[in-house]
Write a protein that holds these residues in place. Structure first.
Motif, PDB file in Angstrom:
ATOM      1  N   CYS A  14      21.940   4.780 -31.328  1.00  0.00           N
ATOM      2  CA  CYS A  14      20.644   5.367 -30.962  1.00  0.00           C
ATOM      3  C   CYS A  14      19.932   5.893 -32.197  1.00  0.00           C
ATOM      4  N   VAL A  15      19.309   4.998 -32.918  1.00  0.00           N
ATOM      5  CA  VAL A  15      18.512   5.355 -34.095  1.00  0.00           C
ATOM      6  C   VAL A  15      17.104   4.794 -33.899  1.00  0.00           C
ATOM      7  N   PRO A  16      16.173   5.609 -33.430  1.00  0.00           N
ATOM      8  CA  PRO A  16      16.290   7.033 -33.102  1.00  0.00           C
ATOM      9  C   PRO A  16      17.058   7.262 -31.800  1.00  0.00           C
ATOM     10  N   ALA A  17      17.249   8.562 -31.456  1.00  0.00           N
ATOM     11  CA  ALA A  17      18.057   8.905 -30.291  1.00  0.00           C
ATOM     12  C   ALA A  17      17.509   8.263 -29.030  1.00  0.00           C
ATOM     13  N   THR A  18      16.199   8.260 -28.878  1.00  0.00           N
ATOM     14  CA  THR A  18      15.530   7.557 -27.782  1.00  0.00           C
ATOM     15  C   THR A  18      14.227   6.995 -28.336  1.00  0.00           C
ATOM     16  N   GLY A  19      13.569   6.187 -27.541  1.00  0.00           N
ATOM     17  CA  GLY A  19      12.286   5.633 -27.968  1.00  0.00           C
ATOM     18  C   GLY A  19      11.190   6.671 -28.076  1.00  0.00           C
ATOM     19  N   LEU A  20      11.464   7.892 -27.622  1.00  0.00           N
ATOM     20  CA  LEU A  20      10.466   8.961 -27.683  1.00  0.00           C
ATOM     21  C   LEU A  20      10.586   9.787 -28.947  1.00  0.00           C
ATOM     22  N   CYS A  21      11.574   9.477 -29.789  1.00  0.00           N
ATOM     23  CA  CYS A  21      11.773  10.216 -31.046  1.00  0.00           C
ATOM     24  C   CYS A  21      11.194   9.437 -32.220  1.00  0.00           C
ATOM     25  N   SER A  22      10.719  10.146 -33.212  1.00  0.00           N
ATOM     26  CA  SER A  22      10.340   9.517 -34.478  1.00  0.00           C
ATOM     27  C   SER A  22      11.440   9.833 -35.483  1.00  0.00           C
ATOM     28  N   SER A  23      11.786   8.861 -36.284  1.00  0.00           N
ATOM     29  CA  SER A  23      12.858   9.058 -37.253  1.00  0.00           C
ATOM     30  C   SER A  23      12.520   8.331 -38.538  1.00  0.00           C
ATOM     31  N   GLY A  24      13.416   8.438 -39.510  1.00  0.00           N
ATOM     32  CA  GLY A  24      13.173   7.786 -40.788  1.00  0.00           C
ATOM     33  C   GLY A  24      13.515   6.315 -40.778  1.00  0.00           C
ATOM     34  N   ALA A  25      14.158   5.836 -39.690  1.00  0.00           N
ATOM     35  CA  ALA A  25      14.566   4.434 -39.624  1.00  0.00           C
ATOM     36  C   ALA A  25      14.792   4.039 -38.173  1.00  0.00           C
ATOM     37  N   VAL A  26      14.874   2.742 -37.953  1.00  0.00           N
ATOM     38  CA  VAL A  26      15.191   2.186 -36.641  1.00  0.00           C
ATOM     39  C   VAL A  26      16.308   1.164 -36.821  1.00  0.00           C
ATOM     40  N   ILE A  27      17.342   1.260 -35.986  1.00  0.00           N
ATOM     41  CA  ILE A  27      18.413   0.269 -35.976  1.00  0.00           C
ATOM     42  C   ILE A  27      18.405  -0.381 -34.604  1.00  0.00           C
ATOM     43  N   ASP A  28      18.039  -1.650 -34.544  1.00  0.00           N
ATOM     44  CA  ASP A  28      17.893  -2.327 -33.263  1.00  0.00           C
ATOM     45  C   ASP A  28      19.171  -3.074 -32.885  1.00  0.00           C
ATOM     46  N   SER A  29      19.138  -3.772 -31.760  1.00  0.00           N
ATOM     47  CA  SER A  29      20.346  -4.431 -31.260  1.00  0.00           C
ATOM     48  C   SER A  29      20.836  -5.525 -32.202  1.00  0.00           C
ATOM     49  N   ALA A  30      19.929  -6.188 -32.894  1.00  0.00           N
ATOM     50  CA  ALA A  30      20.356  -7.215 -33.857  1.00  0.00           C
ATOM     51  C   ALA A  30      21.102  -6.567 -35.024  1.00  0.00           C
ATOM     52  N   ASP A  31      20.607  -5.404 -35.478  1.00  0.00           N
ATOM     53  CA  ASP A  31      21.301  -4.671 -36.544  1.00  0.00           C
ATOM     54  C   ASP A  31      22.675  -4.223 -36.082  1.00  0.00           C
ATOM     55  N   VAL A  32      22.744  -3.726 -34.845  1.00  0.00           N
ATOM     56  CA  VAL A  32      24.020  -3.264 -34.293  1.00  0.00           C
ATOM     57  C   VAL A  32      25.028  -4.409 -34.243  1.00  0.00           C
ATOM     58  N   ALA A  33      24.598  -5.561 -33.750  1.00  0.00           N
ATOM     59  CA  ALA A  33      25.496  -6.716 -33.649  1.00  0.00           C
ATOM     60  C   ALA A  33      26.030  -7.111 -35.020  1.00  0.00           C
ATOM     61  N   GLU A  34      25.189  -7.035 -36.038  1.00  0.00           N
ATOM     62  CA  GLU A  34      25.615  -7.386 -37.394  1.00  0.00           C
ATOM     63  C   GLU A  34      26.600  -6.360 -37.934  1.00  0.00           C
ATOM     64  N   LEU A  35      26.324  -5.064 -37.707  1.00  0.00           N
ATOM     65  CA  LEU A  35      27.215  -4.009 -38.185  1.00  0.00           C
ATOM     66  C   LEU A  35      28.575  -4.072 -37.509  1.00  0.00           C
ATOM     67  N   LEU A  36      28.605  -4.489 -36.259  1.00  0.00           N
ATOM     68  CA  LEU A  36      29.873  -4.586 -35.529  1.00  0.00           C
ATOM     69  C   LEU A  36      30.807  -5.641 -36.121  1.00  0.00           C
ATOM     70  N   LYS A  37      30.272  -6.547 -36.920  1.00  0.00           N
ATOM     71  CA  LYS A  37      31.102  -7.562 -37.571  1.00  0.00           C
ATOM     72  C   LYS A  37      31.898  -6.981 -38.738  1.00  0.00           C
ATOM     73  N   ASP A  38      31.461  -5.841 -39.246  1.00  0.00           N
ATOM     74  CA  ASP A  38      32.141  -5.220 -40.384  1.00  0.00           C
ATOM     75  C   ASP A  38      33.508  -4.710 -39.930  1.00  0.00           C
ATOM     76  N   PRO A  39      34.583  -5.066 -40.614  1.00  0.00           N
ATOM     77  CA  PRO A  39      35.924  -4.631 -40.187  1.00  0.00           C
ATOM     78  C   PRO A  39      36.126  -3.119 -40.264  1.00  0.00           C
ATOM     79  N   ARG A  40      35.215  -2.418 -40.901  1.00  0.00           N
ATOM     80  CA  ARG A  40      35.321  -0.959 -40.975  1.00  0.00           C
ATOM     81  C   ARG A  40      34.742  -0.281 -39.734  1.00  0.00           C
TER      82      ARG A  40
END
Length: 525
Positions: free
Chosen positions: A111-137
């Motif tokens: 949740c980056v941002p926590a919800t769609g109603l928050c403003s933050s310094g960055a956005v991590i979407d589902s495509a980013d999440v799927a890519e990060l999940l490939k990292d063995p860490r």
């Protein structure tokens, strides 16, 4: 290497005299025999959910002190720095974690941002999440705070959950005070844990639906006293976590404190140690040993089984109890706010007959939504959130009861999860003074009054000091002393203020866009 003592076999649920032999970082033999050693050898502990950034220390320095307390592994969600610096922030945390022997297992921030109603310094979407999940860490999808999105079947939220499930990694939850059909929908989406339960009825409903309950004891949210009776009935469904723990508290203990409390309350020691070790290791598939032949040589050595204060901690056969300090290798940040005028704090309430107010309860993250009449306006103080990612910032203004600062103000960039500038105080002039000092620091904590200012700079993302735990803890104590001089009644005002932006914790919070009703999940007009 060979170590003798009283061996605590959690898997076999027995304690016996003997020795452990270690070769090439693995346990090669566990022998039973008489020994003169009275020390106890047992697996190290696991923190099943934490945000390292909340310690205000970079990963290596956090690990250096958690290892001293016997915590060998941690499941960490770097969503604090992710909200500030995005994927670059997550990679920063991973790279720094690679420099420590602690088994730091990352959960991908959901949740980056926590919800769609928050403003933050960055956005991590589902495509980013799927890519990060490939990292063995990475070992899990981190707490899905957008529970309304899951309940409503939001495509983006579900895409993140489904990506984790497809990767064979569990999904952590975050759903405070929600029950019935809505809770059932949330769990049925594939979410398997929750660390927000604050009472037995809430926890037992979640367990009945198949969730694992993470009993939390951090620097602000402390649920152990309310939830420890679960240990007697649901040992297979529990884990321990800290969630957020500041440096000065880390010096006093970590998961070992929860283990000690539970054992002193009379719970079966093997049940308690199972919750602190086996359960999280199995749930998250953590590559950590449990004193079995062939396991990684991960264990602690204690003088007794009541205090659980390690005199030595071993990871992969190496003693790691006394690591040297080593600063972070690089600094990253995002702070665009160039200046701030006192006029931006103006908020005329003369014509109002009542105010929506955030009520702070000491030691709780839940903030009741109270409405006060004009006759009580002098019992509240202004609270503001200033967007630090904009040169011309949006500013949210509201009112809060509970800090009660007398002749002073506090401003900080620890403000979950968007980490804007947040401030409260007894006057606009002092709030402005604190914010201006914070801008000079490019992030940190500032407490000020008419005569003096106390501060702690966070050059790393406005969240962490590139300094020793002792330095940060001492500065925290100075800040706390200053706040006490200002008559603040809260036990952890810095941590409490840091949660006033988090609009996924009921009942009312504040963002750079204004006051937010968490129950109605909408801004207050």
């Amino acid at each position: 290497m060979k170590i003798e003592g009283r061996i605590v076999d959690i898997v076999g649920r027995k304690i016996f005299n003997g020795s452990i032999e270690v070769n090439n970082g693995k346990i090669s033999a566990v022998n039973r025999h008489e020994t003169a050693e009275t020390q106890y050898i047992l697996p190290g502990f696991v923190d099943s959910h934490d945000h390292i950034e909340s310690s205000m220390l970079p990963p290596r320095e956090f690990a250096r002190h958690a290892l001293k307390q016997g915590t060998i592994a941690i499941v960490t969600d770097p969503h604090e720095i992710a909200n500030v610096c995005g994927i670059e922030g997550i990679h920063f945390m991973m790279d720094e974690a690679d420099r420590t022997p602690m088994k730091i297992c990352f959960a991908v921030s959901s949740c980056v941002p926590a919800t769609g109603l928050c403003s933050s310094g960055a956005v991590i979407d589902s495509a980013d999440v799927a890519e990060l999940l490939k990292d063995p860490r990475t070992y899990a999808l981190a707490e899905m705070m957008d529970f309304p999105g899951i309940i409503k079947g939001d495509k983006e939220c579900m895409a993140k959950v489904n990506a984790a499930l497809a990767a064979g990694k569990p999904v952590d939850g975050h759903i405070p005070l929600v029950s019935g059909n809505e809770l059932r929908k949330y769990v049925q989406a594939g979410i398997s844990t929750d660390h927000e339960a604050s009472n037995l009825e809430e926890a037992e409903e979640k367990i009945a639906l198949g969730m694992k309950i993470l009993i939390r004891e951090g620097s602000t949210a402390r649920n152990f006293n309310a939830l420890h009776p679960l240990i007697a009935k649901y040992k297979d469904s529990l884990m321990f976590c800290t969630d957020d723990m500041k440096a000065m508290d880390l010096q006093e203990g970590h998961i070992n404190n929860m283990v000690s409390k539970a054992v002193k309350l009379g719970y079966d020691i093997f049940d308690v140690l199972q919750i602190a070790t086996i359960n999280p290791i199995k749930h998250y598939k953590i590559p950590m040993g449990l004193l079995q032949v062939g396991d990684a040589a991960d264990f602690i050595v204690c003088d007794n089984l009541t205090d659980f204060k390690p005199k030595a901690t071993y990871v992969d056969g190496e003693m790691v109890s006394h690591l040297p300090y080593d600063a972070a290798e690089k600094i990253i940040n995002q702070f665009k706010l160039p200046e701030f005028s006192i006029e931006q704090l103006a908020n005329d309430i003369d014509g109002k007959e009542q105010l929506d107010v955030i009520q702070v309860i000491d030691g709780e993250l839940i903030t009741p939504h109270i409405i006060i009449p004009k006759s009580e306006f002098d019992t509240v103080q202004k609270i503001v959130v200033v967007n630090r990612y904009q040169e011309i910032p949006s500013v949210g203004i509201g009112y809060i009861r509970g800090f009660d600062l007398q002749g002073g103000a506090i401003a900080q960039t620890i403000a979950h999860d968007s980490h804007h500038v947040i401030a409260t105080g007894s006057s606009d002039e002092l709030i402005h003074k604190a914010i201006m000092e914070l801008i000079l620091l490019q992030g940190g904590i500032v407490v000020t009054d008419a005569k003096k200012t106390t501060s702690l700079a966070f050059p790393i993302a406005g969240l962490m000091a590139n300094a020793t735990c002792n330095h940060v803890a001492n500065k925290q104590r100075e800040l706390m002393a200053h706040l006490k001089e200002l008559k603040c009644p809260l036990s952890s005002p810095i941590v409490a203020l840091g949660f006033m932006q988090l609009i996924v914790i009921p009942e009312i919070k504040i963002t750079d866009k204004g006051l937010f009703d968490v129950v109605k999940f909408d801004f207050i007009k």
